[in-house]
Design a protein around this motif. Sequence first.
Motif, mmCIF file in Angstrom:
data_model
loop_
_atom_site.group_PDB
_atom_site.id
_atom_site.type_symbol
_atom_site.label_atom_id
_atom_site.label_comp_id
_atom_site.label_asym_id
_atom_site.label_seq_id
_atom_site.Cartn_x
_atom_site.Cartn_y
_atom_site.Cartn_z
ATOM 1 N N GLY A 26 -1.320 11.421 -3.633
ATOM 2 C CA GLY A 26 -0.304 10.729 -4.922
ATOM 3 C C GLY A 26 -2.295 10.869 -5.672
ATOM 4 O O GLY A 26 -3.142 11.379 -5.147
ATOM 5 N N VAL A 27 -1.926 10.737 -6.961
ATOM 6 C CA VAL A 27 -2.642 10.987 -8.190
ATOM 7 C C VAL A 27 -2.937 9.342 -8.814
ATOM 8 O O VAL A 27 -1.360 8.876 -8.848
ATOM 9 N N VAL A 28 -3.647 9.096 -8.884
ATOM 10 C CA VAL A 28 -4.274 7.995 -10.020
ATOM 11 C C VAL A 28 -4.346 8.441 -11.618
ATOM 12 O O VAL A 28 -5.581 9.443 -11.490
ATOM 13 N N ASP B 52 0.731 -1.623 -0.163
ATOM 14 C CA ASP B 52 0.121 0.360 0.093
ATOM 15 C C ASP B 52 0.710 1.301 -0.157
ATOM 16 O O ASP B 52 2.308 1.419 0.684
ATOM 17 N N GLY B 53 0.620 2.516 -0.997
ATOM 18 C CA GLY B 53 1.117 3.292 -0.161
ATOM 19 C C GLY B 53 2.299 3.452 -0.726
ATOM 20 O O GLY B 53 3.175 4.160 -0.294
ATOM 21 N N THR B 54 3.184 3.346 -1.735
ATOM 22 C CA THR B 54 4.312 2.977 -2.667
ATOM 23 C C THR B 54 4.500 4.112 -3.624
ATOM 24 O O THR B 54 5.596 4.512 -3.819
ATOM 25 N N ALA C 77 -5.094 2.641 -6.820
ATOM 26 C CA ALA C 77 -5.621 3.689 -5.840
ATOM 27 C C ALA C 77 -4.895 2.896 -4.751
ATOM 28 O O ALA C 77 -3.924 3.871 -3.941
ATOM 29 N N ARG C 78 -4.417 1.965 -4.126
ATOM 30 C CA ARG C 78 -4.481 1.018 -3.222
ATOM 31 C C ARG C 78 -3.083 1.227 -3.418
ATOM 32 O O ARG C 78 -2.199 1.676 -2.592
ATOM 33 N N VAL C 79 -1.945 1.222 -3.947
ATOM 34 C CA VAL C 79 -0.800 1.213 -3.857
ATOM 35 C C VAL C 79 0.132 2.409 -4.184
ATOM 36 O O VAL C 79 1.597 3.348 -4.257
#
Length: 265
Positions: free
Chosen positions: A133-135, A100-102, A126-128
Amino acid sequence: MATYTHGHHESVLRSHRWRTAENSAAYLLPHVSSGATVLDIGCGPGTITADLAALVTPGRVTALEVKEEALELARAEITRRGLTNVDFAAGDVHALDIPDGTYDVVHAHQVLQHVGDPVAALREMARVTKPGGVVAVRDSDYKAFAWFPELPELDEWMDLYQRVARGNGGEPDAGRRLLAWAHAAGLTDVTATSSTWCFATQPDRDWWGGMWADRVLQSEMAATALATGAATEAGLGRISAAWRTWAAAPDGWMSLLHGELIVRV
């Protein structure tokens, strides 16, 4: 699980290698900065990947494809440009083997139209992504393509492409659905836009029309159409010839609509 409709014939790669961050990800560029970490999903031959890597240096970009062998195209492009800040990984966008959140930015160009579950894919993207941040996703909307002259064989091409893509488990009119898919994924801070590619000069028509004239005969789409009975060799030949007729028309014009999303995580 969806099947990739286009395959990797030279006629397909001719199109994909034309793509740059400027002509295919302009909506994302204001959100990309030096030092950022980027995951580029469905990197293909790596031209957009390489542009992003140059922009985020000394940050790093991870180029991701479904299979390891598909990454060889991107590896060759990154090596050709002498970039040293790109990593490579194989993985499924529905279930990324990433904590998550990489990443600061998770990007996918012309990917969601080809996956089996675009909502699940967006949820994973979205999870990573890091908080804040943005997708970023961009997909064509084939039914919204417009062209002149209005050759009946190009209508046949559109109908054939729709049937083959849906038979492969994809959604060729993904562009108009991106916002709905994001909402279904539980994403709320979403900015939806659109942009086009337009081919109206003789060199552009020669390139685009010639590419599709070859692609209709030789790509994985053509093989699938013949194998499933969706088209005959004569029918594909007729469509291919129409692409060259369109390209040669001095009034020839074509606009391709793409949906885009910036999702703030």
